[in-house]
Motif scaffolding. Structure first.
Motif, PDB file in Angstrom:
ATOM      1  N   ALA A   1      24.652  49.995  49.790  1.00 19.15           N
ATOM      2  CA  ALA A   1      24.754  51.494  49.950  1.00 19.15           C
ATOM      3  C   ALA A   1      24.450  51.803  51.373  1.00 19.15           C
ATOM      4  O   ALA A   1      24.734  52.793  51.962  1.00 19.15           O
ATOM      5  CB  ALA A   1      24.038  52.073  48.810  1.00 19.15           C
ATOM      6  N   LEU A   2      23.862  50.823  52.222  1.00 17.89           N
ATOM      7  CA  LEU A   2      23.072  51.026  53.357  1.00 17.89           C
ATOM      8  C   LEU A   2      24.118  50.710  54.426  1.00 17.89           C
ATOM      9  O   LEU A   2      23.917  50.988  55.441  1.00 17.89           O
ATOM     10  CB  LEU A   2      21.902  50.260  53.507  1.00 17.89           C
TER      11      LEU A   2
ATOM     12  N   GLY B   1      17.516  48.608  49.270  1.00 24.85           N
ATOM     13  CA  GLY B   1      18.414  48.360  48.004  1.00 24.85           C
ATOM     14  C   GLY B   1      18.466  46.879  47.454  1.00 24.85           C
ATOM     15  O   GLY B   1      19.496  46.469  46.932  1.00 24.85           O
TER      16      GLY B   1
ATOM     17  N   TYR C   1      18.055  43.640  45.346  1.00 26.35           N
ATOM     18  CA  TYR C   1      17.690  43.556  43.752  1.00 26.35           C
ATOM     19  C   TYR C   1      17.560  42.149  43.457  1.00 26.35           C
ATOM     20  O   TYR C   1      17.755  41.595  42.427  1.00 26.35           O
ATOM     21  CB  TYR C   1      19.031  44.126  43.068  1.00 26.35           C
TER      22      TYR C   1
ATOM     23  N   LYS D   1      20.029  44.313  38.436  1.00 23.19           N
ATOM     24  CA  LYS D   1      19.940  42.915  38.396  1.00 23.19           C
ATOM     25  C   LYS D   1      20.357  42.478  37.404  1.00 23.19           C
ATOM     26  O   LYS D   1      21.423  41.435  37.411  1.00 23.19           O
ATOM     27  CB  LYS D   1      18.310  42.571  38.339  1.00 23.19           C
TER      28      LYS D   1
ATOM     29  N   GLN E   1      23.262  43.598  34.883  1.00 23.12           N
ATOM     30  CA  GLN E   1      23.947  44.530  35.183  1.00 23.12           C
ATOM     31  C   GLN E   1      24.540  45.228  34.033  1.00 23.12           C
ATOM     32  O   GLN E   1      25.048  46.114  33.990  1.00 23.12           O
ATOM     33  CB  GLN E   1      25.258  44.087  35.921  1.00 23.12           C
TER      34      GLN E   1
ATOM     35  N   PRO F   1      11.846  42.398  36.407  1.00 22.95           N
ATOM     36  CA  PRO F   1      10.685  43.026  37.386  1.00 22.95           C
ATOM     37  C   PRO F   1      11.352  44.268  38.125  1.00 22.95           C
ATOM     38  O   PRO F   1      10.650  45.051  38.309  1.00 22.95           O
ATOM     39  CB  PRO F   1      10.165  41.583  38.087  1.00 22.95           C
ATOM     40  N   LEU F   2      12.454  43.795  38.486  1.00 32.47           N
ATOM     41  CA  LEU F   2      12.984  44.880  39.356  1.00 32.47           C
ATOM     42  C   LEU F   2      13.280  46.175  38.458  1.00 32.47           C
ATOM     43  O   LEU F   2      12.970  47.399  39.032  1.00 32.47           O
ATOM     44  CB  LEU F   2      14.429  44.520  39.911  1.00 32.47           C
TER      45      LEU F   2
ATOM     46  N   ASP G   1      10.080  47.851  38.316  1.00 33.51           N
ATOM     47  CA  ASP G   1       9.817  48.700  39.528  1.00 33.51           C
ATOM     48  C   ASP G   1      10.456  50.046  39.699  1.00 33.51           C
ATOM     49  O   ASP G   1       9.895  51.042  39.984  1.00 33.51           O
ATOM     50  CB  ASP G   1      10.247  47.898  40.783  1.00 33.51           C
ATOM     51  N   LEU G   2      11.649  50.110  39.363  1.00 32.77           N
ATOM     52  CA  LEU G   2      12.330  51.319  39.327  1.00 32.77           C
ATOM     53  C   LEU G   2      12.083  52.302  38.279  1.00 32.77           C
ATOM     54  O   LEU G   2      12.055  53.542  38.403  1.00 32.77           O
ATOM     55  CB  LEU G   2      13.987  50.892  39.011  1.00 32.77           C
TER      56      LEU G   2
ATOM     57  N   ARG H   1       9.011  53.864  39.941  1.00 30.70           N
ATOM     58  CA  ARG H   1       9.372  54.689  40.843  1.00 30.70           C
ATOM     59  C   ARG H   1       9.979  55.961  40.083  1.00 30.70           C
ATOM     60  O   ARG H   1       9.805  57.168  40.542  1.00 30.70           O
ATOM     61  CB  ARG H   1      10.662  54.180  41.707  1.00 30.70           C
TER      62      ARG H   1
ATOM     63  N   VAL I   1      21.256  56.277  43.882  1.00 30.63           N
ATOM     64  CA  VAL I   1      22.438  55.941  44.644  1.00 30.63           C
ATOM     65  C   VAL I   1      22.451  55.587  46.015  1.00 30.63           C
ATOM     66  O   VAL I   1      23.106  54.727  46.431  1.00 30.63           O
ATOM     67  CB  VAL I   1      23.112  57.420  44.006  1.00 30.63           C
ATOM     68  N   ALA I   2      21.521  56.098  46.784  1.00 27.54           N
ATOM     69  CA  ALA I   2      21.436  56.178  48.221  1.00 27.54           C
ATOM     70  C   ALA I   2      21.076  54.698  48.392  1.00 27.54           C
ATOM     71  O   ALA I   2      21.442  53.916  49.625  1.00 27.54           O
ATOM     72  CB  ALA I   2      20.420  56.970  48.893  1.00 27.54           C
ATOM     73  N   ARG I   3      20.288  54.083  47.502  1.00 32.22           N
ATOM     74  CA  ARG I   3      19.967  52.707  47.698  1.00 32.22           C
ATOM     75  C   ARG I   3      20.805  51.650  47.120  1.00 32.22           C
ATOM     76  O   ARG I   3      21.065  50.367  47.806  1.00 32.22           O
ATOM     77  CB  ARG I   3      18.580  52.439  47.139  1.00 32.22           C
ATOM     78  N   TYR I   4      21.167  51.802  45.956  1.00 34.16           N
ATOM     79  CA  TYR I   4      22.001  50.791  45.298  1.00 34.16           C
ATOM     80  C   TYR I   4      23.198  51.277  44.887  1.00 34.16           C
ATOM     81  O   TYR I   4      24.055  50.491  44.374  1.00 34.16           O
ATOM     82  CB  TYR I   4      21.209  50.396  43.851  1.00 34.16           C
ATOM     83  N   GLY I   5      23.668  52.181  45.484  1.00 33.14           N
ATOM     84  CA  GLY I   5      25.166  52.696  45.374  1.00 33.14           C
ATOM     85  C   GLY I   5      25.530  53.332  44.173  1.00 33.14           C
ATOM     86  O   GLY I   5      24.646  53.565  43.157  1.00 33.14           O
TER      87      GLY I   5
ATOM     88  N   PHE J   1      26.962  52.439  41.741  1.00 29.89           N
ATOM     89  CA  PHE J   1      26.684  51.280  40.537  1.00 29.89           C
ATOM     90  C   PHE J   1      25.471  51.572  39.745  1.00 29.89           C
ATOM     91  O   PHE J   1      25.592  51.527  38.702  1.00 29.89           O
ATOM     92  CB  PHE J   1      26.619  50.079  41.386  1.00 29.89           C
TER      93      PHE J   1
ATOM     94  N   VAL K   1      39.772  55.895  38.918  1.00 29.41           N
ATOM     95  CA  VAL K   1      40.399  55.213  37.894  1.00 29.41           C
ATOM     96  C   VAL K   1      39.448  55.418  36.565  1.00 29.41           C
ATOM     97  O   VAL K   1      39.942  55.449  35.465  1.00 29.41           O
ATOM     98  CB  VAL K   1      40.678  53.920  38.121  1.00 29.41           C
TER      99      VAL K   1
END
Lengths: 191, 161
Positions: free
Chosen positions: A40-41, A140, A142, B52, B54, B64-65, B68-69, B72, B91-95, B97, B110
């Motif tokens: 996203a970056l 971002g 992961y 991680k 999905q 672990p991620l 962490d999230l 946060r 969303v700014a960090r991981y999109g 997704f 779609v």
């Protein structure tokens, strides 16, 4: 009559077209890697941070160290087997003059990470130590390894998930890095 | 027979409890004074997707991620962040997704209109086909009408006669 016939064929062909489209879509899905998410970056400046040096906790670095020239930012940890697999190739790239900054991501201990660099070699110009993984979240990240391509303005241009090897460098990262270097050197010649 | 059903019930209970146990993530560590913040936290961790692993939300994942999230998210909610602020942060960090409810835009259109479109096409096809199959009412010419009347009258005559 010809008009309605053609319409009939069109109506009959529609499901077939939809089916073929779906087949192609799903077939592509079979061969794509779902873990390869685009960052996203991309196109954005690197996030702000303040992190200690891995060798010397009293030295801290900010996002300013990721500006000024094209570089790679490699996210790694000693608990990550793929990082070990790519390490030799990073050493090789470093010897070729590629500028790489290391971001150690949530490692088991600082001592273990330093030991890794001492025994396997240190391909990094700078070593950032992200003990709690907070800066990695801002990037971002992961998983590890991940490698970010950063331009001279400190903007993320590309993110590669997984190991950096000869094939990845030759086809994906290398050409982009070389292009950035060329741009950077040309800008340097014309002040 | 009742023994059999008792056994089956017991089996089902064991099956379901074992599934829920294996998926339980320890959320006890997240303490809230404000119940509305706790509700927001739970809503968020169920809607945010673990990058991680999905197909799991960060509430379900042991990665672990994901922890962490969750940490946060907890921190942000405790500091008074709104739902949108936390979602925007992720969303700014991981999109896109990272959120199980992606925003409506060109790359996600779609997902939003696809199912409706498929149903719409199906409905149109059904309507068109059903209409085509309905028998057309026969148009009779005047001569044919007379013939029909004549036939009907002879039939009636025969029945009465």
């Amino acid at each position: 009559m010809g008009q309605t016939n053609r319409l009939k064929w069109l109506v009959l062909a529609l499901p077939l077209i939809a089916f073929l489209w779906l087949t192609i879509f799903l077939l592509r899905g079979l061969f794509s890697d779902p873990t390869e998410l685009s960052s996203a970056l991309v196109g954005k400046p690197v996030p702000q941070f303040s992190l200690p040096d891995i060798y010397d906790p009293s030295t801290t670095y900010t996002e300013a160290v990721l500006k000024g020239r094209p570089m790679l930012l490699n996210v790694w940890a000693t608990w990550c087997p793929t990082c070990r697999a790519e390490h030799a190739y990073l050493n090789h790239l470093s010897r070729q003059g590629v500028y790489i900054v290391g971001l150690n991501y949530k490692d088991d201990s600082r001592a273990k990470a330093v030991d890794w660099l001492n025994t396997l070699g240190d391909p990094y110009q700078l070593n950032l130590f992200d003990e709690r993984g907070l800066v990695a979240i801002d990037f971002g990240v992961y998983g590890a390894p991940e490698t970010f391509l950063i331009n001279a303005q400190g903007e993320v241009m590309y993110r590669h998930v997984g190991d950096v090897n000869e094939r990845v460098w030759a086809t994906i990262l290398g050409p982009q890095y070389d292009a950035l270097m060329q741009e950077f050197e040309q800008a340097g010649e014309q002040p | 027979m009742t023994r059999f059903w008792e056994l089956m019930t017991a089996l089902l209970v064991v099956l379901f409890t074992s599934i829920s146990v294996s998926h339980a993530v320890n959320l006890e560590t997240y303490q809230f004074d404000d119940p509305s913040k706790e509700a927001l936290f739970r809503e968020l961790i169920n809607e945010l997707r673990c990058p991680k692993c999905q197909n799991q939300s960060i509430a379900d994942s042991d990665a672990p991620l994901a922890k962490d999230l969750r940490d946060r998210t907890y921190l942000m909610v405790q500091q008074g962040a709104t739902k949108q602020e936390v979602v925007d942060y992720m969303v700014a960090r991981y999109g896109d997704f990272a959120h199980y409810r992606p925003p409506v835009k060109l790359s996600t259109i779609v997902l939003w209109v696809g199912p409706g479109l498929v149903i719409l096409i199906g409905a149109i096809v059904i309507i068109v086909r059903v209409r085509q199959q309905q028998p057309h009412e026969a148009e009779l010419s005047d001569q044919e009408r007379e013939q029909l009347a004549a036939l009907q009258s002879t039939k009636q005559d025969k029945q009465h006669g």
